[in-house]
Design a protein around this motif. Structure first.
Motif, PDB file in Angstrom:
ATOM      1  N   PRO A  55       0.808  -1.222   0.000  1.00 12.48           N
ATOM      2  CA  PRO A  55       0.000   0.000   0.000  1.00 12.48           C
ATOM      3  C   PRO A  55       0.843   1.275   0.000  1.00 12.48           C
ATOM      4  O   PRO A  55       0.424   2.295  -0.569  1.00 12.48           O
ATOM      5  CB  PRO A  55      -0.818  -0.120   1.296  1.00 12.48           C
ATOM      6  CG  PRO A  55      -0.911  -1.586   1.542  1.00 12.48           C
ATOM      7  CD  PRO A  55       0.405  -2.131   1.102  1.00 12.48           C
ATOM      8  N   THR A  56       2.011   1.235   0.610  1.00  8.79           N
ATOM      9  CA  THR A  56       2.877   2.411   0.605  1.00  8.79           C
ATOM     10  C   THR A  56       3.380   2.710  -0.798  1.00  8.79           C
ATOM     11  O   THR A  56       3.494   3.884  -1.197  1.00  8.79           O
ATOM     12  CB  THR A  56       4.066   2.213   1.570  1.00  8.79           C
ATOM     13  OG1 THR A  56       3.562   2.037   2.893  1.00  8.79           O
ATOM     14  CG2 THR A  56       5.001   3.417   1.548  1.00  8.79           C
ATOM     15  N   PHE A  57       3.687   1.691  -1.574  1.00 10.70           N
ATOM     16  CA  PHE A  57       4.066   1.906  -2.974  1.00 10.70           C
ATOM     17  C   PHE A  57       2.919   2.557  -3.754  1.00 10.70           C
ATOM     18  O   PHE A  57       3.146   3.418  -4.612  1.00 10.70           O
ATOM     19  CB  PHE A  57       4.450   0.585  -3.638  1.00 10.70           C
ATOM     20  CG  PHE A  57       5.904   0.236  -3.497  1.00 10.70           C
ATOM     21  CD1 PHE A  57       6.887   1.197  -3.633  1.00 10.70           C
ATOM     22  CD2 PHE A  57       6.297  -1.074  -3.236  1.00 10.70           C
ATOM     23  CE1 PHE A  57       8.234   0.881  -3.518  1.00 10.70           C
ATOM     24  CE2 PHE A  57       7.650  -1.405  -3.114  1.00 10.70           C
ATOM     25  CZ  PHE A  57       8.613  -0.420  -3.253  1.00 10.70           C
ATOM     26  N   ARG A 239       3.472  15.951  13.499  1.00 11.14           N
ATOM     27  CA  ARG A 239       2.757  16.244  14.748  1.00 11.14           C
ATOM     28  C   ARG A 239       1.993  15.037  15.281  1.00 11.14           C
ATOM     29  O   ARG A 239       1.842  14.882  16.493  1.00 11.14           O
ATOM     30  CB  ARG A 239       1.793  17.411  14.536  1.00 11.14           C
ATOM     31  CG  ARG A 239       2.474  18.770  14.412  1.00 11.14           C
ATOM     32  CD  ARG A 239       1.451  19.874  14.361  1.00 11.14           C
ATOM     33  NE  ARG A 239       2.076  21.192  14.371  1.00 11.14           N
ATOM     34  CZ  ARG A 239       1.403  22.337  14.377  1.00 11.14           C
ATOM     35  NH1 ARG A 239       0.078  22.322  14.373  1.00 11.14           N
ATOM     36  NH2 ARG A 239       2.053  23.493  14.381  1.00 11.14           N
ATOM     37  N   SER A 240       1.485  14.202  14.368  1.00  2.00           N
ATOM     38  CA  SER A 240       0.704  13.035  14.785  1.00  2.00           C
ATOM     39  C   SER A 240       1.541  11.772  14.883  1.00  2.00           C
ATOM     40  O   SER A 240       0.997  10.674  15.042  1.00  2.00           O
ATOM     41  CB  SER A 240      -0.446  12.797  13.795  1.00  2.00           C
ATOM     42  OG  SER A 240       0.055  12.502  12.494  1.00  2.00           O
ATOM     43  N   LEU A 241       2.854  11.911  14.789  1.00  2.00           N
ATOM     44  CA  LEU A 241       3.742  10.743  14.765  1.00  2.00           C
ATOM     45  C   LEU A 241       3.542   9.858  15.986  1.00  2.00           C
ATOM     46  O   LEU A 241       3.404   8.634  15.870  1.00  2.00           O
ATOM     47  CB  LEU A 241       5.198  11.211  14.673  1.00  2.00           C
ATOM     48  CG  LEU A 241       6.286  10.130  14.718  1.00  2.00           C
ATOM     49  CD1 LEU A 241       6.071   9.102  13.617  1.00  2.00           C
ATOM     50  CD2 LEU A 241       7.667  10.766  14.583  1.00  2.00           C
ATOM     51  N   VAL A 242       3.499  10.457  17.161  1.00  2.00           N
ATOM     52  CA  VAL A 242       3.345   9.673  18.390  1.00  2.00           C
ATOM     53  C   VAL A 242       1.985   8.991  18.431  1.00  2.00           C
ATOM     54  O   VAL A 242       1.880   7.791  18.733  1.00  2.00           O
ATOM     55  CB  VAL A 242       3.531  10.565  19.623  1.00  2.00           C
ATOM     56  CG1 VAL A 242       3.201   9.786  20.894  1.00  2.00           C
ATOM     57  CG2 VAL A 242       4.958  11.093  19.694  1.00  2.00           C
ATOM     58  N   ALA A 289       2.717   7.179  10.303  1.00  2.00           N
ATOM     59  CA  ALA A 289       3.815   7.251  11.266  1.00  2.00           C
ATOM     60  C   ALA A 289       5.163   7.159  10.558  1.00  2.00           C
ATOM     61  O   ALA A 289       6.107   7.890  10.889  1.00  2.00           O
ATOM     62  CB  ALA A 289       3.678   6.125  12.302  1.00  2.00           C
ATOM     63  N   ALA A 290       5.254   6.276   9.562  1.00  2.00           N
ATOM     64  CA  ALA A 290       6.498   6.136   8.807  1.00  2.00           C
ATOM     65  C   ALA A 290       6.797   7.410   8.030  1.00  2.00           C
ATOM     66  O   ALA A 290       7.960   7.833   7.940  1.00  2.00           O
ATOM     67  CB  ALA A 290       6.403   4.939   7.862  1.00  2.00           C
ATOM     68  N   TYR A 291       5.749   8.050   7.484  1.00  2.00           N
ATOM     69  CA  TYR A 291       5.962   9.294   6.747  1.00  2.00           C
ATOM     70  C   TYR A 291       6.498  10.376   7.682  1.00  2.00           C
ATOM     71  O   TYR A 291       7.451  11.096   7.351  1.00  2.00           O
ATOM     72  CB  TYR A 291       4.662   9.765   6.093  1.00  2.00           C
ATOM     73  CG  TYR A 291       4.882  10.829   5.040  1.00  2.00           C
ATOM     74  CD1 TYR A 291       4.950  10.493   3.696  1.00  2.00           C
ATOM     75  CD2 TYR A 291       5.044  12.160   5.388  1.00  2.00           C
ATOM     76  CE1 TYR A 291       5.160  11.458   2.716  1.00  2.00           C
ATOM     77  CE2 TYR A 291       5.272  13.134   4.423  1.00  2.00           C
ATOM     78  CZ  TYR A 291       5.323  12.774   3.096  1.00  2.00           C
ATOM     79  OH  TYR A 291       5.561  13.724   2.140  1.00  2.00           O
ATOM     80  N   GLY A 292       5.891  10.500   8.845  1.00  2.00           N
ATOM     81  CA  GLY A 292       6.393  11.473   9.815  1.00  2.00           C
ATOM     82  C   GLY A 292       7.825  11.184  10.213  1.00  2.00           C
ATOM     83  O   GLY A 292       8.648  12.100  10.348  1.00  2.00           O
TER      84      GLY A 292
END
Length: 392
Positions: A55-57, A239-242, A289-292
């Motif tokens: 899905p990330t691809f 900001r939403s990583l956590v 989360a990975a994007y952040g």
């Protein structure tokens, strides 16, 4: 005007590539008859940790296409470029996998059935089992002019009043996510029975639903949101990583519990399919989360960033080649007694296959006509460029 280069794309692409190689390395060992339960459990948990890869691809394809083609699209030039960069390597690798398997299985190339099998592989790859993704993602490429029109509201939202646009975009994503969740519910709980009842073409479409773009539309749409509101998307992801990380951990434990509950004799990895509603939520939280995380990594730099950037740059060729490398590795590992060592064997296989695949991709990018194996990273026919004396 030159566009800003989205540096985090290569970093996230590298993580997605590594996740896919890990999945396939795990699949090589987890169903072996001599595997012990502790190894099977750990491999199963590691497997559903890596479900974000495909899905990330799709998400990254959406980011790149909507970011680069916001203005007028010359469809003829665009289609030729995509065929050369994406579909031509698919054709070449399909032939490579088909020829290799045919030689290993001692199929006669004088037999018409051997050549018929090549035709089947081009429509539904099984020898190069990962190549289905190219057929699926190419549907997005072909439909891009219409997808750009459908995404016009997103573009207006992203370029309007910042706060109001962001709120509307969030609500639009919530509605799209709900619709996609319903589609995933149908896919996981009802599509099998519906396929049997429908018969004919509808049965075929439902049975092979993982190959159709509609079952991945939310990730592509999320890519469009990222492309049109890049700065705000980065800020929101950091900001939403956590919170995304905590949501992912909770869902990861939940799905892991279900996975182990279903896996009495052997691991039932179908519980982790990304065509399931709860896995969809897990993947989105992990993807964000990975994007952040890669945005933060890009800002701070370092050796790890350089390594991921290199892997990301050559990940398409590595993706096409990794199952071929894994085929040769497994030829030797299947002859070895590994009871009690399947977990370290899978991890070691992952390291070897990932490194060899990226190395092969890099090597192919340096030779003439390397694009036939690795797409745009490979060398085209070079022509001197005024002022540089080198091909561009």
């Amino acid at each position: 005007m030159a566009r800003e280069r989205i540096e985090e794309v290569a970093l996230l692409r590298a993580l997605a590539f590594l996740a896919i190689v890990m999945q396939h390395s795990i699949a090589e060992y987890i169903y072996r008859a001599d595997i012990l339960q502790p190894d099977a459990v750990m491999l199963g948990m590691l497997f559903h940790f890596t479900r974000f890869g495909t899905p990330t691809f799709v998400f990254l394809s959406g980011v790149i296409l909507f970011y680069n083609y916001t203005d007028k699209l010359d469809y003829g030039s665009y289609a030729r470029k995509r065929f050369k960069e994406i579909f031509a390597p698919f054709l070449v690798w399909t032939v490579i996998y088909w020829a290799t398997i045919s030689l290993v299985m001692d199929y006669s190339f004088a037999d018409l059935n051997t050549w018929r099998e090549l035709g089947r592989q081009l429509l539904k790859p099984t020898y190069g089992y990962h190549l289905w993704f190219i057929l699926m993602i190419f549907q997005f490429y072909l439909l891009l002019p219409w997808l750009l029109k459908l995404a016009a509201p997103l573009r207006r939202l992203a370029t309007g009043r910042p706060d109001r646009a962001f709120q509307r975009t969030v609500w639009l994503l919530v509605i799209a996510a709900a619709a996609y969740g319903v589609l995933m519910w149908f896919s996981y709980y009802r599509a099998g029975a519906a396929a049997s009842a429908a018969g004919g073409l509808w049965e075929w479409l439902l049975v092979y639903r993982n190959m159709w773009f509609v079952f991945y539309f939310f990730y592509f749409m999320l890519g469009a949101v990222c492309a049109y509101g890049l700065a705000r998307f980065r800020e929101a992801a950091v900001r939403s990583l956590v919170w995304n990380g905590l949501l992912f951990i909770g869902l990861y434990v939940w799905i892991g519990y279900e996975l182990l509950g279903l896996s009495m004799q052997d691991m039932k990895l179908g519980a982790s399919t990304y065509l399931r509603p709860i896995t969809f939520v897990l993947i989105v939280s992990q993807l964000l989360a990975a994007y952040g995380a890669v945005v933060v990594l890009d800002r701070h730099g370092g050796v790890f960033k350089k390594m991921l950037a290199f892997v990301g740059k050559h990940s398409f060729g590595g993706f096409l080649a990794h199952a071929y490398i894994l085929m040769f590795v497994s030829f030797y590992t299947r002859q070895v007694e590994l009871a009690g060592y399947h977990l370290p064997a899978a991890v070691l296989t992952f390291v070897v296959v990932a490194a060899a695949s990226i190395g092969l991709s890099k090597a192919a990018s340096l030779v003439p006509f390397g694009w036939l194996l690795v797409g745009s990273q490979g060398r085209w026919r070079r022509k001197p460029t005024a002022g540089t004396g080198a091909g561009g």
